[in-house]
Design a protein around this motif. Structure first.
Motif, PDB file in Angstrom:
ATOM      1  N   LEU A  79       0.875  -1.161   0.000  1.00  0.00           N
ATOM      2  CA  LEU A  79       0.000   0.000   0.000  1.00  0.00           C
ATOM      3  C   LEU A  79       0.915   1.214   0.000  1.00  0.00           C
ATOM      4  O   LEU A  79       1.644   1.445   0.964  1.00  0.00           O
ATOM      5  CB  LEU A  79      -0.903   0.009   1.236  1.00  0.00           C
ATOM      6  CG  LEU A  79      -1.558  -1.330   1.609  1.00  0.00           C
ATOM      7  CD1 LEU A  79      -2.489  -1.151   2.799  1.00  0.00           C
ATOM      8  CD2 LEU A  79      -2.283  -1.933   0.419  1.00  0.00           C
ATOM      9  N   ALA A  80       0.909   1.980  -1.086  1.00  0.00           N
ATOM     10  CA  ALA A  80       1.939   2.988  -1.292  1.00  0.00           C
ATOM     11  C   ALA A  80       1.356   4.365  -1.535  1.00  0.00           C
ATOM     12  O   ALA A  80       0.315   4.523  -2.177  1.00  0.00           O
ATOM     13  CB  ALA A  80       2.821   2.597  -2.480  1.00  0.00           C
ATOM     14  N   SER A  81       2.059   5.362  -1.033  1.00  0.00           N
ATOM     15  CA  SER A  81       1.742   6.742  -1.347  1.00  0.00           C
ATOM     16  C   SER A  81       1.835   6.964  -2.858  1.00  0.00           C
ATOM     17  O   SER A  81       2.688   6.387  -3.533  1.00  0.00           O
ATOM     18  CB  SER A  81       2.749   7.651  -0.624  1.00  0.00           C
ATOM     19  OG  SER A  81       2.812   8.921  -1.212  1.00  0.00           O
ATOM     20  N   LYS A  82       0.968   7.832  -3.369  1.00  0.00           N
ATOM     21  CA  LYS A  82       1.024   8.127  -4.798  1.00  0.00           C
ATOM     22  C   LYS A  82       1.844   9.385  -5.085  1.00  0.00           C
ATOM     23  O   LYS A  82       1.727   9.984  -6.153  1.00  0.00           O
ATOM     24  CB  LYS A  82      -0.389   8.271  -5.365  1.00  0.00           C
ATOM     25  CG  LYS A  82      -1.215   9.398  -4.779  1.00  0.00           C
ATOM     26  CD  LYS A  82      -2.606   9.414  -5.420  1.00  0.00           C
ATOM     27  CE  LYS A  82      -3.478  10.539  -4.874  1.00  0.00           C
ATOM     28  NZ  LYS A  82      -4.824  10.531  -5.465  1.00  0.00           N
ATOM     29  N   ALA A  83       2.721   9.747  -4.154  1.00  0.00           N
ATOM     30  CA  ALA A  83       3.509  10.962  -4.300  1.00  0.00           C
ATOM     31  C   ALA A  83       4.770  10.721  -5.139  1.00  0.00           C
ATOM     32  O   ALA A  83       5.335   9.631  -5.149  1.00  0.00           O
ATOM     33  CB  ALA A  83       3.915  11.490  -2.921  1.00  0.00           C
ATOM     34  N   ALA A  84       5.197  11.770  -5.829  1.00  0.00           N
ATOM     35  CA  ALA A  84       6.490  11.828  -6.529  1.00  0.00           C
ATOM     36  C   ALA A  84       6.705  10.622  -7.443  1.00  0.00           C
ATOM     37  O   ALA A  84       5.840  10.280  -8.244  1.00  0.00           O
ATOM     38  CB  ALA A  84       7.614  11.991  -5.499  1.00  0.00           C
ATOM     39  N   SER A  85       7.845   9.934  -7.291  1.00  0.00           N
ATOM     40  CA  SER A  85       8.217   8.838  -8.201  1.00  0.00           C
ATOM     41  C   SER A  85       7.601   7.508  -7.826  1.00  0.00           C
ATOM     42  O   SER A  85       7.774   6.520  -8.541  1.00  0.00           O
ATOM     43  CB  SER A  85       9.735   8.675  -8.186  1.00  0.00           C
ATOM     44  OG  SER A  85      10.152   8.201  -6.910  1.00  0.00           O
ATOM     45  N   ILE A  86       6.913   7.427  -6.698  1.00  0.00           N
ATOM     46  CA  ILE A  86       6.517   6.134  -6.149  1.00  0.00           C
ATOM     47  C   ILE A  86       5.644   5.328  -7.114  1.00  0.00           C
ATOM     48  O   ILE A  86       5.877   4.127  -7.299  1.00  0.00           O
ATOM     49  CB  ILE A  86       5.849   6.328  -4.769  1.00  0.00           C
ATOM     50  CG1 ILE A  86       6.869   6.942  -3.792  1.00  0.00           C
ATOM     51  CG2 ILE A  86       5.333   5.008  -4.218  1.00  0.00           C
ATOM     52  CD1 ILE A  86       6.288   7.376  -2.469  1.00  0.00           C
ATOM     53  N   PRO A  87       4.654   5.933  -7.806  1.00  0.00           N
ATOM     54  CA  PRO A  87       3.893   5.133  -8.778  1.00  0.00           C
ATOM     55  C   PRO A  87       4.748   4.609  -9.936  1.00  0.00           C
ATOM     56  O   PRO A  87       4.416   3.584 -10.533  1.00  0.00           O
ATOM     57  CB  PRO A  87       2.825   6.123  -9.270  1.00  0.00           C
ATOM     58  CG  PRO A  87       2.670   7.098  -8.148  1.00  0.00           C
ATOM     59  CD  PRO A  87       4.056   7.259  -7.593  1.00  0.00           C
ATOM     60  N   GLU A  88       5.822   5.309 -10.262  1.00  0.00           N
ATOM     61  CA  GLU A  88       6.730   4.819 -11.304  1.00  0.00           C
ATOM     62  C   GLU A  88       7.417   3.542 -10.846  1.00  0.00           C
ATOM     63  O   GLU A  88       7.614   2.607 -11.631  1.00  0.00           O
ATOM     64  CB  GLU A  88       7.767   5.899 -11.622  1.00  0.00           C
ATOM     65  CG  GLU A  88       8.707   5.538 -12.761  1.00  0.00           C
ATOM     66  CD  GLU A  88       9.716   6.640 -13.049  1.00  0.00           C
ATOM     67  OE1 GLU A  88      10.721   6.348 -13.731  1.00  0.00           O
ATOM     68  OE2 GLU A  88       9.520   7.789 -12.591  1.00  0.00           O
ATOM     69  N   ALA A  89       7.785   3.480  -9.564  1.00  0.00           N
ATOM     70  CA  ALA A  89       8.456   2.288  -9.038  1.00  0.00           C
ATOM     71  C   ALA A  89       7.490   1.113  -8.933  1.00  0.00           C
ATOM     72  O   ALA A  89       7.860  -0.029  -9.211  1.00  0.00           O
ATOM     73  CB  ALA A  89       9.067   2.594  -7.669  1.00  0.00           C
ATOM     74  N   GLY A  90       6.254   1.361  -8.532  1.00  0.00           N
ATOM     75  CA  GLY A  90       5.312   0.267  -8.295  1.00  0.00           C
ATOM     76  C   GLY A  90       4.461  -0.113  -9.476  1.00  0.00           C
ATOM     77  O   GLY A  90       3.952  -1.244  -9.546  1.00  0.00           O
ATOM     78  N   GLY A  91       4.276   0.815 -10.417  1.00  0.00           N
ATOM     79  CA  GLY A  91       3.441   0.519 -11.574  1.00  0.00           C
ATOM     80  C   GLY A  91       2.052   0.040 -11.165  1.00  0.00           C
ATOM     81  O   GLY A  91       1.479   0.509 -10.182  1.00  0.00           O
ATOM     82  N   ARG A  92       1.535  -0.927 -11.903  1.00  0.00           N
ATOM     83  CA  ARG A  92       0.180  -1.430 -11.633  1.00  0.00           C
ATOM     84  C   ARG A  92       0.148  -2.455 -10.503  1.00  0.00           C
ATOM     85  O   ARG A  92      -0.917  -2.984 -10.179  1.00  0.00           O
ATOM     86  CB  ARG A  92      -0.399  -2.057 -12.901  1.00  0.00           C
ATOM     87  CG  ARG A  92       0.354  -3.272 -13.410  1.00  0.00           C
ATOM     88  CD  ARG A  92      -0.216  -3.754 -14.734  1.00  0.00           C
ATOM     89  NE  ARG A  92       0.529  -4.865 -15.308  1.00  0.00           N
ATOM     90  CZ  ARG A  92       0.317  -6.147 -15.027  1.00  0.00           C
ATOM     91  NH1 ARG A  92      -0.640  -6.487 -14.165  1.00  0.00           N
ATOM     92  NH2 ARG A  92       1.041  -7.090 -15.595  1.00  0.00           N
TER      93      ARG A  92
END
Length: 395
Positions: A327-340
């Motif tokens: 369960l990850a924050s959607k801030a900054a680069s984090i969605p790039e690291a986790g993707g879908r």
């Protein structure tokens, strides 16, 4: 084809005062261990440090491996071929102790904390034409007025480093875009940065954990896990408030393990004062190395990564690499690291985080998400990171 010697600056590890590494020092230690044990093909590699008043100094592979490997919970020994035999493929037989024409200097550390550093680099560039390559994790301090003196120091370093560097490497596209915007706003020269994804594969670990405080929790398993320094930017207080909402709804919750060095906990303590019912669930453990970190990931139910700003997000990537939902924050680069493969929430919204926690307390939902991650997520090795950095130094 070799193009002079590649010097990796390892000075950060000689100044790091803690037993437990932060993200940058962990990346450096991981890459040192990788390159000492499996030297990169096609590169003459040496280690160095730049500092005043010593200037440029070569560092032996044995001495830097002895510093780097224990920080990760690994042995400083090399395979049976031995150090000298191993390094024959890495260093020329008559390797100099100073850089020469055609050599490259790669800095993957936090040189903004060493004010004379860029002056020393500029001197070597003028003296022998040394090429300088800088890895940038993020430029968060330049955006954060609350960082005070650190923000000033970091911004000054960026403004001097960008014109000096022959190549800049970013760990995410988010950081690359941030660098480009910073340079454009100040009229600074910046060649398009290369990218190097951080490795997220942890080495295998055997039971028991080395940190005694972890034995009861890891033996039982099923806890929630969050990894990272305990400090305001890491935003652990949102976890406290989300747990408090679930407790108020009558939910029975598992323990929560927090692995990370306590840097400052003012905002965390404020949240705990507001939500004392959460305190019995929390277990904060400092000093865990990569061996125990691997065990902690393997035995948790899922992980939570609530950070307000990251250049990548190693705890998220490592969780996914081991098949654990995050369960990850959607801030900054984090969605790039986790993707879908990660489940995102606004880092200032404990209610949404509470909904996600409740979702994965259900065994069936958890099992479905684990299957999706294990089928689709592609982990990266530190060898891959090293190869991408090496290509950037030759660009």
């Amino acid at each position: 084809m070799q193009r002079g010697i590649l010097w990796l600056d390892v000075g950060d590890l000689f100044h790091w005062p803690h037993r437990e590494v932060s993200g940058i020092q962990r990346v450096m230690a991981s890459l040192i261990v990788e390159w000492c044990r499996r030297p990169p093909a096609g590169a003459a590699l040496r280690f160095c440090r730049l500092s005043a008043p010593d200037g440029f100094r070569a560092v032996s592979a044995a001495s830097i491996l002895a510093k780097a490997a224990p920080l990760l919970g690994q042995s400083a020994e090399l395979p049976r071929r031995g150090l000298l035999g191993r390094l024959r493929t890495t260093v020329p037989p008559t390797a100099p102790d100073q850089p020469g024409p055609g050599d490259r200097l790669l800095n993957i550390g936090a040189s903004w904390g060493n004010p004379p550093y860029l002056d020393l680099v500029a001197r070597e560039k003028a003296r022998v034409g040394l090429r300088f390559i800088q890895l940038v994790y993020d430029i968060g301090p330049a955006h954060d007025p609350r960082a005070g003196e650190i923000a000033r120091l970091f911004t000054n370093w960026l403004e001097r480093m960008l014109p000096l560097a022959d190549q800049v490497v970013a760990i995410s596209d988010y950081t690359r875009r941030d660098l480009e915007a910073f340079a454009n706003a100040r009229g600074l020269p910046l060649r398009r940065p290369s990218l190097a994804r951080l490795g997220d594969r942890l080495p295998p670990a055997d039971w028991p954990p080395r940190h005694a405080a972890l034995v009861p929790l890891l033996s039982a398993g099923g806890y929630l896990l969050t990894v990272g320094s305990i400090a305001q930017p890491k935003n652990q207080e949102v976890i406290v408030r989300a747990l408090a909402l679930l407790i108020a709804q009558g939910r029975r919750l598992p323990p929560v393990l927090w692995l990370g060095r306590v840097v400052e906990r003012v905002t965390l303590d404020r949240a705990l004062a507001d939500c004392p019912e959460v305190v019995p669930l929390l277990h904060i453990v400092e000093g865990a190395d990569d061996h125990d970190l691997r065990l902690a990931y393997e035995r948790c139910r899922f992980t939570i990564f609530p950070s307000l700003f990251e250049g990548w997000g190693l705890p998220l990537a490592e969780s996914l690499a081991l098949g654990k939902p995050c369960l990850a924050s959607k801030a900054a680069s984090i969605p790039e690291a986790g993707g879908r493969f990660a489940d995102y929430f606004d880092p200032y919204d404990p209610a949404t985080l509470a909904v996600l926690i409740q979702r994965y307390l259900d065994d069936a939902a958890l099992a479905r998400r684990q299957r999706e991650i294990r089928r689709g997520y592609r982990a990266a090795s530190w060898r891959q990171t090293g190869q991408e950095l090496l290509r950037a130094t030759l660009a």
